[in-house]
Scaffold this motif. Structure first.
Motif, PDB file in Angstrom:
ATOM      1  N   SER A  39      12.890 -23.299 -35.273  1.00 31.43           N
ATOM      2  CA  SER A  39      11.551 -23.485 -34.783  1.00 31.43           C
ATOM      3  C   SER A  39      11.284 -23.339 -33.415  1.00 31.43           C
ATOM      4  N   ASP A  40      10.323 -23.403 -32.879  1.00 33.87           N
ATOM      5  CA  ASP A  40      10.115 -23.297 -31.247  1.00 33.87           C
ATOM      6  C   ASP A  40      10.566 -24.428 -30.565  1.00 33.87           C
ATOM      7  N   ASP A  41      10.732 -25.649 -31.163  1.00 36.43           N
ATOM      8  CA  ASP A  41      11.460 -26.810 -30.743  1.00 36.43           C
ATOM      9  C   ASP A  41      12.788 -26.562 -30.236  1.00 36.43           C
ATOM     10  N   PHE A  42      13.463 -25.820 -30.875  1.00 36.73           N
ATOM     11  CA  PHE A  42      14.890 -25.410 -30.422  1.00 36.73           C
ATOM     12  C   PHE A  42      15.030 -23.860 -30.182  1.00 36.73           C
ATOM     13  N   PHE A  43      15.490 -23.194 -30.910  1.00 36.02           N
ATOM     14  CA  PHE A  43      15.934 -21.841 -30.589  1.00 36.02           C
ATOM     15  C   PHE A  43      14.833 -20.670 -30.723  1.00 36.02           C
ATOM     16  N   PHE A  44      13.772 -21.119 -31.528  1.00 41.39           N
ATOM     17  CA  PHE A  44      12.627 -20.193 -31.803  1.00 41.39           C
ATOM     18  C   PHE A  44      13.060 -18.854 -32.145  1.00 41.39           C
ATOM     19  N   THR A  45      13.907 -18.869 -33.096  1.00 43.63           N
ATOM     20  CA  THR A  45      14.412 -17.535 -33.555  1.00 43.63           C
ATOM     21  C   THR A  45      13.702 -16.408 -34.005  1.00 43.63           C
ATOM     22  N   GLN A  46      12.324 -16.873 -34.264  1.00 43.28           N
ATOM     23  CA  GLN A  46      11.543 -15.641 -34.711  1.00 43.28           C
ATOM     24  C   GLN A  46      11.118 -14.914 -33.556  1.00 43.28           C
ATOM     25  N   LEU A  47      11.223 -15.267 -32.277  1.00 41.40           N
ATOM     26  CA  LEU A  47      10.891 -14.564 -31.144  1.00 41.40           C
ATOM     27  C   LEU A  47      12.256 -14.352 -30.526  1.00 41.40           C
TER      28      LEU A  47
ATOM     29  N   SER B 293      22.256 -16.054 -22.223  1.00 38.25           N
ATOM     30  CA  SER B 293      20.747 -15.658 -22.355  1.00 38.25           C
ATOM     31  C   SER B 293      20.400 -16.413 -23.868  1.00 38.25           C
ATOM     32  N   ILE B 294      19.433 -17.485 -23.692  1.00 37.14           N
ATOM     33  CA  ILE B 294      19.169 -18.180 -24.858  1.00 37.14           C
ATOM     34  C   ILE B 294      17.525 -18.411 -24.671  1.00 37.14           C
ATOM     35  N   ARG B 295      16.867 -18.105 -25.606  1.00 44.30           N
ATOM     36  CA  ARG B 295      15.241 -17.982 -25.847  1.00 44.30           C
ATOM     37  C   ARG B 295      14.775 -17.295 -24.505  1.00 44.30           C
ATOM     38  N   GLY B 296      15.528 -16.082 -24.156  1.00 42.92           N
ATOM     39  CA  GLY B 296      14.773 -15.264 -23.144  1.00 42.92           C
ATOM     40  C   GLY B 296      15.312 -16.136 -21.643  1.00 42.92           C
ATOM     41  N   VAL B 297      16.091 -16.917 -21.419  1.00 45.03           N
ATOM     42  CA  VAL B 297      16.143 -17.578 -20.351  1.00 45.03           C
ATOM     43  C   VAL B 297      17.834 -17.367 -20.103  1.00 45.03           C
TER      44      VAL B 297
ATOM     45  N   ILE C 101      27.028 -26.786 -22.871  1.00 46.64           N
ATOM     46  CA  ILE C 101      25.730 -26.286 -21.899  1.00 46.64           C
ATOM     47  C   ILE C 101      24.798 -27.576 -21.954  1.00 46.64           C
ATOM     48  N   ASP C 102      23.937 -27.622 -20.902  1.00 42.52           N
ATOM     49  CA  ASP C 102      22.822 -28.468 -20.946  1.00 42.52           C
ATOM     50  C   ASP C 102      21.722 -27.792 -21.465  1.00 42.52           C
ATOM     51  N   ARG C 103      21.247 -27.755 -22.893  1.00 42.74           N
ATOM     52  CA  ARG C 103      20.144 -27.001 -23.575  1.00 42.74           C
ATOM     53  C   ARG C 103      19.072 -26.976 -22.574  1.00 42.74           C
ATOM     54  N   THR C 104      18.554 -27.817 -21.678  1.00 42.10           N
ATOM     55  CA  THR C 104      17.214 -27.991 -21.183  1.00 42.10           C
ATOM     56  C   THR C 104      17.005 -26.949 -20.143  1.00 42.10           C
ATOM     57  N   ARG C 105      18.314 -26.458 -19.525  1.00 38.36           N
ATOM     58  CA  ARG C 105      18.403 -25.252 -18.457  1.00 38.36           C
ATOM     59  C   ARG C 105      17.754 -24.082 -19.123  1.00 38.36           C
ATOM     60  N   TRP C 106      17.831 -24.032 -20.525  1.00 40.38           N
ATOM     61  CA  TRP C 106      17.307 -22.689 -21.241  1.00 40.38           C
ATOM     62  C   TRP C 106      16.019 -23.060 -21.968  1.00 40.38           C
ATOM     63  N   GLY C 107      15.383 -24.095 -21.527  1.00 47.05           N
ATOM     64  CA  GLY C 107      14.085 -24.514 -22.054  1.00 47.05           C
ATOM     65  C   GLY C 107      13.989 -25.026 -23.265  1.00 47.05           C
TER      66      GLY C 107
END
Length: 315
Positions: free
Chosen positions: A204-212, A243-247, A273-279
């Motif tokens: 979901s968009d809470d994490f990796f938002f794989t649909q997008l 690159s994760i979630r477009g970041v 990795i610090d996931r927050t760097r990728w939103g």
């Protein structure tokens, strides 16, 4: 060599050869893996692999008493195997121990006879030696990325499928490693209804938002050799763009690379990795208050085992 047995009684190849032609020769103990022993070994040698957790149990079946004359040999002068074996047997009470520090390789170089199916020095896997123009496709069936996420009440772990290619350019390893984020699976909740809930949440968009953002990618743009070039320690540090979630952010990842044969390489990667760097900020106390049991630690750990198979060179 530092850390090796100092009080071991040493024999040269010529001294051992003389003992072997006597009427009462010593027991010659080959301590290398049985697969190596079957290919090349000293005449009349018996085998107990020093890397076997039951090494001492194996030796008890080979010797009659603690006073048996035993000559230990391993790979060669620069290998610690003979020293480790000597210490184990010495501490177990064996009193008549000698070592052939030259090992089976020194014995062969000296021209003494050997037994076995091949009777020659065996080749080992080796760290990847970068030349120019070779290319490997990542074997998607064998390769896998393992992840672990944590919270103060426990952790979750799982897998993600990977693909991509690697190639040699200007004396360095380059390429792209692509993670299929929609393939993300949890392993620790197998059989629990919460497994599908967690996997859905990760998508979901809470994490990796794989649909997008169905894929994540690590593009290697530079590699540098580490100081230690061995088979069991990272030989290369890869600098690249993750690159994760477009970041996208620059990261450095240690790579342990071995050539398994003329067409296949293996690559082991471990990194955090610090996931927050990728939103990906869900459950992070840097961004939310009063999280209670919804806290999720910011650091995600990844371990990636890749297998590359030779492919058509890049153009």
């Amino acid at each position: 060599m530092k850390g090796q047995a100092r009080d071991a009684r040493e024999l040269s190849c010529s001294e051992l050869n003389t003992l072997l032609i006597n009427e009462s020769p010593p027991i010659v103990l080959d301590i290398l893996p049985p697969e190596h022993y079957s290919k090349v070994r000293l005449p009349s040698a018996v085998n107990a692999c020093i890397f076997d957790a039951k090494f001492l149990d194996l030796t008890r079946d080979l010797f009659t008493t603690l006073d048996d004359p035993i000559v230990i040999y391993g790979a060669g002068q620069e290998s610690y195997d003979w020293s480790v074996a000597w210490k184990k047997l010495h501490h177990a009470g064996y009193t008549n121990l000698s070592v052939l520090k030259a090992g089976v390789e020194g014995w062969l170089v000296a021209g003494y006879p050997v037994d076995g199916s091949e009777k020659k020095i065996q080749k080992e896997e080796r760290p990847l030696s970068i030349t120019e123009g070779r290319c490997w496709e990542i074997d998607t069936e064998k390769s896998i990325l393992e992840w672990r996420g944590r919270k103060n009440t426990g952790s979750h772990r799982g897998t993600i499928k990977v693909s991509g290619h690697l190639y040699e350019s200007n004396g360095e390893l380059r390429g792209n490693i692509v993670a299929d984020m929609k393939s993300i699976q949890d392993l620790d909740l197998e059989g629990d209804p919460l497994k599908t809930v967690l996997e859905s949440h990760l998508n979901s968009d809470d994490f990796f938002f794989t649909q997008l953002f169905p894929t994540a990618k690590f593009e290697i743009v530079e590699t540098k050799n580490t100081k230690v070039q061995t088979l069991t320690c990272p030989q290369v540090v890869a600098k690249g763009i993750l690159s994760i979630r477009g970041v996208s952010h620059s990261v450095e990842v240690p790579l342990l690379i071995n050539e398994l044969d003329e067409t296949t390489i293996s690559i082991e990667m471990h990194f955090d990795i610090d996931r927050t760097r990728w939103g990906i900020i869900y459950g992070s106390s840097r961004f939310f208050r009063h999280l209670m049991y919804h806290k999720v630690f910011d650091i995600i750990s990844a371990q990636c085992q890749l297998y590359g198979v030779s492919a058509t060179p890049q153009k």
